[in-house]
Design a protein around this motif. Structure first.
Motif, PDB file in Angstrom:
ATOM      1  N   PHE A  92       6.905  -2.403  -4.073  1.00  0.00           N
ATOM      2  CA  PHE A  92       6.337  -1.343  -4.899  1.00  0.00           C
ATOM      3  C   PHE A  92       4.861  -1.611  -5.198  1.00  0.00           C
ATOM      4  O   PHE A  92       4.014  -0.722  -5.085  1.00  0.00           O
ATOM      5  CB  PHE A  92       7.146  -1.241  -6.201  1.00  0.00           C
ATOM      6  CG  PHE A  92       6.487  -0.411  -7.256  1.00  0.00           C
ATOM      7  CD1 PHE A  92       6.480   0.969  -7.164  1.00  0.00           C
ATOM      8  CD2 PHE A  92       5.852  -1.006  -8.339  1.00  0.00           C
ATOM      9  CE1 PHE A  92       5.864   1.735  -8.126  1.00  0.00           C
ATOM     10  CE2 PHE A  92       5.237  -0.249  -9.306  1.00  0.00           C
ATOM     11  CZ  PHE A  92       5.240   1.128  -9.200  1.00  0.00           C
TER      12      PHE A  92
ATOM     13  N   MET B 144      -3.545   3.518  -3.985  1.00  0.00           N
ATOM     14  CA  MET B 144      -4.641   3.731  -4.927  1.00  0.00           C
ATOM     15  C   MET B 144      -5.981   3.386  -4.294  1.00  0.00           C
ATOM     16  O   MET B 144      -6.980   4.062  -4.540  1.00  0.00           O
ATOM     17  CB  MET B 144      -4.405   2.886  -6.177  1.00  0.00           C
ATOM     18  CG  MET B 144      -5.237   3.323  -7.363  1.00  0.00           C
ATOM     19  SD  MET B 144      -5.260   5.107  -7.594  1.00  0.00           S
ATOM     20  CE  MET B 144      -4.285   5.269  -9.035  1.00  0.00           C
TER      21      MET B 144
ATOM     22  N   MET C  59       1.745   0.744  -3.987  1.00  0.00           N
ATOM     23  CA  MET C  59       0.899   1.360  -5.000  1.00  0.00           C
ATOM     24  C   MET C  59      -0.561   0.924  -4.836  1.00  0.00           C
ATOM     25  O   MET C  59      -1.480   1.742  -4.946  1.00  0.00           O
ATOM     26  CB  MET C  59       1.403   0.988  -6.398  1.00  0.00           C
ATOM     27  CG  MET C  59       0.712   1.747  -7.493  1.00  0.00           C
ATOM     28  SD  MET C  59       1.576   1.647  -9.057  1.00  0.00           S
ATOM     29  CE  MET C  59       1.517  -0.098  -9.372  1.00  0.00           C
TER      30      MET C  59
ATOM     31  N   PHE D  64      -7.028   1.425 -13.278  1.00  0.00           N
ATOM     32  CA  PHE D  64      -7.967   1.709 -12.194  1.00  0.00           C
ATOM     33  C   PHE D  64      -8.958   2.796 -12.607  1.00  0.00           C
ATOM     34  O   PHE D  64     -10.167   2.656 -12.416  1.00  0.00           O
ATOM     35  CB  PHE D  64      -7.214   2.139 -10.932  1.00  0.00           C
ATOM     36  CG  PHE D  64      -8.121   2.748  -9.904  1.00  0.00           C
ATOM     37  CD1 PHE D  64      -8.967   1.954  -9.155  1.00  0.00           C
ATOM     38  CD2 PHE D  64      -8.164   4.122  -9.722  1.00  0.00           C
ATOM     39  CE1 PHE D  64      -9.834   2.510  -8.233  1.00  0.00           C
ATOM     40  CE2 PHE D  64      -9.019   4.691  -8.805  1.00  0.00           C
ATOM     41  CZ  PHE D  64      -9.858   3.872  -8.058  1.00  0.00           C
TER      42      PHE D  64
ATOM     43  N   PRO E 281      -0.987   0.604 -14.172  1.00  0.00           N
ATOM     44  CA  PRO E 281      -2.008   0.094 -13.244  1.00  0.00           C
ATOM     45  C   PRO E 281      -2.972   1.185 -12.796  1.00  0.00           C
ATOM     46  O   PRO E 281      -4.186   0.955 -12.686  1.00  0.00           O
ATOM     47  CB  PRO E 281      -1.186  -0.437 -12.065  1.00  0.00           C
ATOM     48  CG  PRO E 281       0.159  -0.713 -12.628  1.00  0.00           C
ATOM     49  CD  PRO E 281       0.374   0.374 -13.639  1.00  0.00           C
TER      50      PRO E 281
ATOM     51  N   MET F 242      -5.022  -3.672  -8.882  1.00  0.00           N
ATOM     52  CA  MET F 242      -3.684  -3.092  -8.929  1.00  0.00           C
ATOM     53  C   MET F 242      -2.615  -4.179  -8.861  1.00  0.00           C
ATOM     54  O   MET F 242      -1.637  -4.148  -9.606  1.00  0.00           O
ATOM     55  CB  MET F 242      -3.482  -2.101  -7.773  1.00  0.00           C
ATOM     56  CG  MET F 242      -4.407  -0.899  -7.803  1.00  0.00           C
ATOM     57  SD  MET F 242      -4.196   0.135  -9.251  1.00  0.00           S
ATOM     58  CE  MET F 242      -2.693   0.978  -8.837  1.00  0.00           C
TER      59      MET F 242
END
Lengths: 500, 158
Positions: free
Chosen positions: B127, B135, B131, A397, A393, B113
């Protein structure tokens, strides 16, 4: 030349250049070590960052990622039997058996040393041949440019690993995709499907990121098994090989470097084919070929020297002719053009400071890589235990923001998603993506030079044969085609016997 | 005949799908190129080069389809589910492209994401949440604040 090189060192040793060289090679090692992400993805992802740098530092960093990835790529091959990048696939054959025998440390040491020797010898060749070739290329006119690009594309598509016809088909498709956009001579819009964003052609970064980045991620997410949780540890002491083992490696490394330099300097063929060819060569000249596949150190040393030599030699045609050595160098060339520097015969004379600064940074970078890959190998080894489900992921990004930032344009991100699906389909059906990208980059240039050659010769195709340099390129191209055809026919004949 | 459709047809079709797509691409460039002037050899029009390439693709596609594909695709995980991960990853990227100019960088990144992390069933909700937030914050700090990518953290522009 020596004082030019010294000036180059002056440029490359300045704070900012040195820092970005270090960042580049570290990033390169990182993406080389991690399977499923390669130099192509890393370079395109860091493109937007380099827009804010002055061109020399930007190039030093991007090039560092490219050759740094070759160092890191063998780590996963040796420890996990999964190549970090395609060019290290062949390292699995002998690296993994060595690792099973508890000698991973020695394998990693030999791989780093061979990489260093292969890389630095090729930089020497680059220093001598790039200016020479650039001088020779001053006499090139359109027919020569057309035929050398033809040579590069045919070489790239037929000498690659896999079915030659698929490679050629993808090259032609790439060249055709290069015609999308505004025709340079008439200003007519071709194949734009009425989409304004296509008037300037397809975005090369979106195509590259889709095919290589998103396509690979899709393939790994859908079909990859998570090999996480494996704990690997390599101590410095376990890396030191015995003296008698090293003694036999000199010639394999030299042979690997030579194969790599030739394959790298040929526009179109890159490190992957170089490492496969040098492995085959070692097996052929070995006194006892049966050792290969069971942990022969030559099986690591030669291909590693070869792929590192190929990446450095790839800069010869890229910088002196403006013809990228492989698909990654094509993107790197695109980055140079964004900075307003056009690689080609006049690059070395016009931008001597950048050229020699880059060469000096290669020397520095290779020394840095040796340090990163021998005393600090433990860090990279531990990185391999990060599971893929955590990484992808984040990678997506970086791809999205990177593509977006090139023109601050969400449309390019849409394009990337579509190319990702196409790239996944190509991986599953065995169509290689690298020739497509190379064709896409060279396509517009080829059309231009073909038109000009024919205009010059009043529509007579003989112009390509009448000019000696152009005729030589054509002859080599014909030789490659013939060689491939014979090989394919022979394979087809031998299949029934193999089956029986 | 019926058994052929059940057992052999999928492999037969898969071996020829690539070639068929190459033919389709060739047809696209030939037909599209014909709408432009072809010109003469001496002065090639804008249609000539694409049409020539399209014809080459047609020939190669035909060869690939006739011969079929003797190379098997990468065998690992051939039976793995395809649709869910494909939609999650593709959808995530599209969501980012759609939301970034409209709702801003942070919502777009979170959408990307979350959607892409859902592609793998082993990723737990906690999780994924951690994350995505991490991010969004780090990405905003590095790309928007640090590098000056012209996006707002949050926006409202439908």
């Amino acid at each position: 030349m020596l004082d030019q090189l010294l000036t180059g060192f002056g440029t490359a040793l300045q704070g900012q250049a040195l820092l970005f060289c270090l960042i580049g090679v570290t990033l390169g090692t990182l993406v080389g070590v991690l399977p499923g992400i390669g130099a192509m993805a890393a370079i395109t992802m860091s493109l937007p960052i380099t827009f804010y740098l002055e061109p020399t530092s930007a190039l030093i960093m991007l090039a560092g990622i490219y050759y740094g990835a070759q160092y890191g790529s063998s780590v996963a091959s040796i420890l996990l039997n999964i190549p970090g990048t395609p060019s290290a696939a062949v390292i699995c054959l002998d690296g993994y058996p060595l690792s099973r025998q508890g000698r991973a440390g020695v394998a990693l040491f030999v791989s780093a040393m061979a990489s260093f020797i292969g890389g630095t010898l090729a930089i020497l060749l680059l220093m001598f041949f790039a200016p020479l070739l650039a001088r020779l290329a001053q006499n090139f006119a359109s027919p020569e440019y057309f035929t050398i690009m033809l040579l590069g594309l045919i070489g790239a598509s037929t000498l690659s690993v896999g079915a030659p016809l698929k490679g050629v088909a993808m090259t032609v498709l790439g060249v055709a995709l290069g015609t999308v956009g505004t025709d340079t001579t008439t200003g007519e819009l071709r194949f734009t499907l009425g989409i304004t964003q296509f008037y300037d052609g397809l975005n090369i970064v979106a195509v590259a990121m889709g095919l290589f980045g998103v396509g690979e991620i899709l393939n790994n997410v859908i079909h990859g098994q998570d090999k996480s949780g494996q704990q690997n540890r390599v101590t410095f002491r376990s890396m030191i090989p015995e003296r008698r083992e090293i003694r036999g490696l000199g010639f394999p490394i030299l042979r690997g470097t030579t194969v790599g330099a030739v394959m790298g300097a040929l526009p179109g063929s890159g490190p992957t084919i170089a490492s496969f060819m040098s492995y085959a060569l070692e097996k052929k000249v070995a006194r006892d070929p049966s050792r290969f596949g069971r942990g022969a150190l030559e099986g690591i040393a030669a291909p590693e020297a070869s792929n590192n030599s190929a990446v450095q030699a790839g800069f010869i045609p890229t910088l002196s002719l403006g013809l990228p050595g492989d698909a990654i160098l094509a993107v790197l060339m695109g980055a140079m053009m964004i900075h307003g520097i056009v690689p080609g015969p006049s690059f070395i004379t016009q931008h001597g400071d950048i050229f020699w600064g880059l060469i000096a940074s290669f020397w520095i970078g290779n020394v840095l890589l040796l340090v990163l890959n021998i005393p600090m190998i433990g860090i990279w080894v531990r990185l391999l235990s990060i599971p893929y489900r955590v990484m992808y992921p984040a990678m997506l990004f970086f791809i999205c923001i990177g593509v977006f930032a090139i023109a601050n344009n969400a449309f390019d991100v849409w394009q990337t998603a579509i190319w990702g699906i196409i790239g996944y389909g190509m991986i599953r059906t065995g169509f290689p993506a690298a020739p497509l990208l190379l064709g896409f980059v060279l396509g517009p240039l080829m059309e231009e030079h073909l038109k000009r050659s024919l205009l010059m010769a009043r529509g007579d195709f003989g112009v390509f044969i009448d000019r000696p340099i152009s005729a030589t390129f054509l002859a080599i191209t014909a030789g490659i085609v013939l060689f491939t055809l014979i090989g394919a026919l022979r394979r087809r004949q031998s299949t029934p016997e193999d089956a029986a | 005949m019926q058994t052929w459709f059940k057992t052999r047809a999928p492999g037969f079709l898969r071996a020829r799908a690539g070639g068929a797509l190459v033919i389709a691409a060739g047809a696209f460039f030939v037909l599209g190129g014909m709408q432009h002037e072809l010109g003469t050899l001496r002065r090639m029009g804008p249609g000539a080069f694409p049409v020539a390439l399209g014809l080459m693709l047609l020939v190669m596609g035909a060869a690939l389809t006739l011969v079929g594909d003797d190379q098997q695709p990468p065998a690992n995980g051939a039976q793995a589910p395809v649709l869910r991960p494909m939609l999650c990853v593709f959808g995530g990227i599209i969501a980012f492209a759609f939301l970034a100019p409209r709702l801003g960088f942070v919502p777009a990144t979170i959408a990307l994401m979350v959607s892409s992390a859902l592609a793998r069933p082993e990723n737990t909700p906690l999780f994924i949440a951690v994350m995505a937030l991490a991010m969004a914050f780090l990405g905003w700090a590095v790309f928007v604040v640090g590098l000056g990518v012209p996006l707002f953290a949050f926006a409202w522009k439908w």
